[in-house]
Design an enzyme around this catalytic site. Structure first.
Site, PDB file in Angstrom:
ATOM      1  CB  SER A 258      -0.892   0.004   1.240  1.00 49.65           C
ATOM      2  OG  SER A 258      -0.159   0.499   2.346  1.00 49.65           O
ATOM      3  CE  LYS A 259      -2.963   6.688   0.021  1.00 48.68           C
ATOM      4  NZ  LYS A 259      -3.711   7.757  -0.646  1.00 48.68           N
TER       5      LYS A 259
END
Ligand code: GLU
Length: 499
Positions: A258-259
């Site tokens: 994920s970011k």
């Protein structure tokens, strides 16, 4: 029929590195098949639109060298390629699907549906519930016409017929079957006249004559609806072949990358730097971290694909040659940042000094250094075996641009004896008047001089190294001396004697 593939990102923020992998696989497939690679911007969800995100996508593709043949910013005769510029087209097709009996008008307000959802946990707009809701299937045709004429807000929904399997022959996953009874009646056209992803995506893939859809695994469930849309429009003959790419997993632990993992693991998960509205929404990228684009491409290519065999370093042309959808794995691909660094080292080591100089130049300028092109190339040659990231040339290798700031005092103290100090005084004189200032001659002369005075290389060379670079980890001593030049070398030797 010639192959046409598209990369279809939504400009909802910085493009995730997984998106770059999707673009890459599409690109490789297109190039290998002599086909066409298209960039389509899917920006119909106005609520998620982020200014600057489209430009970021284009800048990314340019940076990694995946240039589309057609698309936003790249021309082509099947445009426009930005979905917000195609609004009327989708409206036309949505109404057509109603005419064909595969979609219907629904007048239920957002609030009504919200209340239903609150009241019933699993409420879904589908074949079970639609007859009791406010739509052109439950209302008489007169009533529907009346409402439409009166300008009552409506959406258009896909009419999913229950009781049949939907087969998808995914080129990576094989046969995947969904049951239509489990699907909801997706909104195709929203009340504001904008299409949803599903409608726009299918209409565009059809009109842009896309032959293969290669995209992330998260879109696999949507594909069931997409197949129904192709059927509804009567386009099954030209329906593209689907390939759903494996997830990219976190470096350790479970779940997809994920970011937020960028900050968590101290690594970039975006291609370029992104300045969001807040620090939490701002991210570093592979480019500003100091990756060569070719290294990023090589790393991403192997994230979920491998042709078999031992080879790991692939040029883009070799990737085009070797790529095949058959060798894409079904299982998730772990994002191994150490491997990305390894690729970058390999690519820096193999890069041309002139190419490296073109990267080091701006980094040096940003630090206030003003080296010549020739000197930059020497720095490249001296340091390329010793760096991981491009900024290391001017950070780790700062001593090639300015005097040594910090010395390895421990080694210095171990080696610096009165006898060595005397030797250094004479060595400095020798170097100061040394005429043939090239590495081989200098090395020869210094070694000769050492022998004459009864010193071993281990007594003196570490000190020379520390004098020039401050550290034992610097480049080859005599090469470094030549790059720095005679005067600077003498100055640094003298500085050492004053420690
Ligand atoms: N707009 C979708 C995305 O952002 C495209 C998915 C697809 O390729 O169909 O990923």
């Amino acid at each position: 029929m010639s192959v046409r593939v598209r990369f279809a990102p939504s400009p909802t923020g910085a493009l995730h590195i997984g998106g770059v992998r999707t673009a890459l696989y599409n690109y490789l497939f297109a190039r290998q098949q002599g086909g066409t690679f298209i960039l389509r911007i899917e920006d119909t969800d106005q609520t998620r639109y982020v200014p600057g995100a489209e430009q970021y996508i284009i800048d990314t593709l340019k940076w990694v060298g995946l240039l589309p043949d057609e698309g936003v910013g790249f021309g082509g005769d099947k445009g426009p390629y930005r979905q917000s510029d195609r609004k009327e087209i989708y409206q036309r097709y949505a109404h057509e699907l109603v005419q064909r009996g595969h979609a219907y008008y629904a007048f239920d307000s957002a609030e009504t549906l919200e209340k239903r959802r609150e009241a019933e946990e699993n409420f879904t707009y589908n074949h079970l519930t639609r007859q009791a809701l406010d739509n052109s299937l439950s209302l008489s045709s007169e009533e529907t016409d009346k409402r439409l004429k009166a300008g009552e807000p409506f959406v258009i929904r896909l009419k999913v017929m229950p009781g049949r399997p939907i087969h998808i022959n995914d080129l990576i996953r094989g046969e995947v079957v969904f049951q239509s009874s489990e699907l909801d009646d997706k909104v195709l056209l929203k009340a504001d006249g904008m299409p949803t992803y599903h409608l726009a995506n299918i209409v565009d893939d059809h009109l842009m004559e896309i032959t293969h859809v290669i995209r992330g695994e998260e879109w696999l469930p949507s594909t069931a609806h997409h197949v129904l849309l192709y059927e509804g429009f009567g386009w099954t003959d030209t329906m593209p072949r689907f390939s759903h790419l494996p997830l990219i997993l976190k470096p350790v632990g479970n779940g997809k990358l994920s970011k937020r993992d960028g900050a968590k693991f101290g690594m970039p998960v975006f291609p370029l730097e992104w300045n969001g509205a807040t620090p939490e929404e701002s991210f570093s990228g592979f480019r500003d971290t100091g990756f060569l684009p070719e290294a990023v491409i090589n790393f991403l290519a192997l994230l979920g694909w491998h042709p078999g065999g031992e080879q790991e370093i692939f040029s883009i042309d070799e990737l085009v040659q070797a790529f095949s959808v058959d060798h894409i794995s079904k299982g998730g691909a772990r994002f191994d940042y150490e491997k990305a660094k390894w690729f970058n080292q390999k690519y820096i080591q193999a890069a041309d000094n002139a190419v490296l100089a073109s990267y080091i130049g701006p980094l040096a300028a940003a630090k206030g250094y003003n080296p010549s092109e020739d000197y930059l190339q020497q720095v490249a040659a001296l340091m390329k075996e010793r760096v991981t990231f491009l900024p290391d040339f001017v950070e780790t290798g700062y001593y090639l641009f300015e005097p040594v700031r910090e010395y390895d005092r421990e080694t210095f103290q171990k080696k610096w004896t009165p006898a060595v100090a005397d030797f250094f005084a004479e060595l400095i004189k020798m170097v100061a008047t040394f005429d043939h200032f090239n590495a081989a001659a200098l090395e020869e002369a210094v070694k000769h001089f050492m022998q004459e005075k009864g010193f071993k290389p281990g007594d003196v060379l570490p000190l020379l190294r520390i004098a020039l670079a401050g550290t034992m980890k610097g480049p080859a001593v005599f090469d470094m001396a030549v790059a720095l030049g005679r005067e600077e070398t003498v100055r640094r030797l003298e500085a050492l004697t004053r420690l």
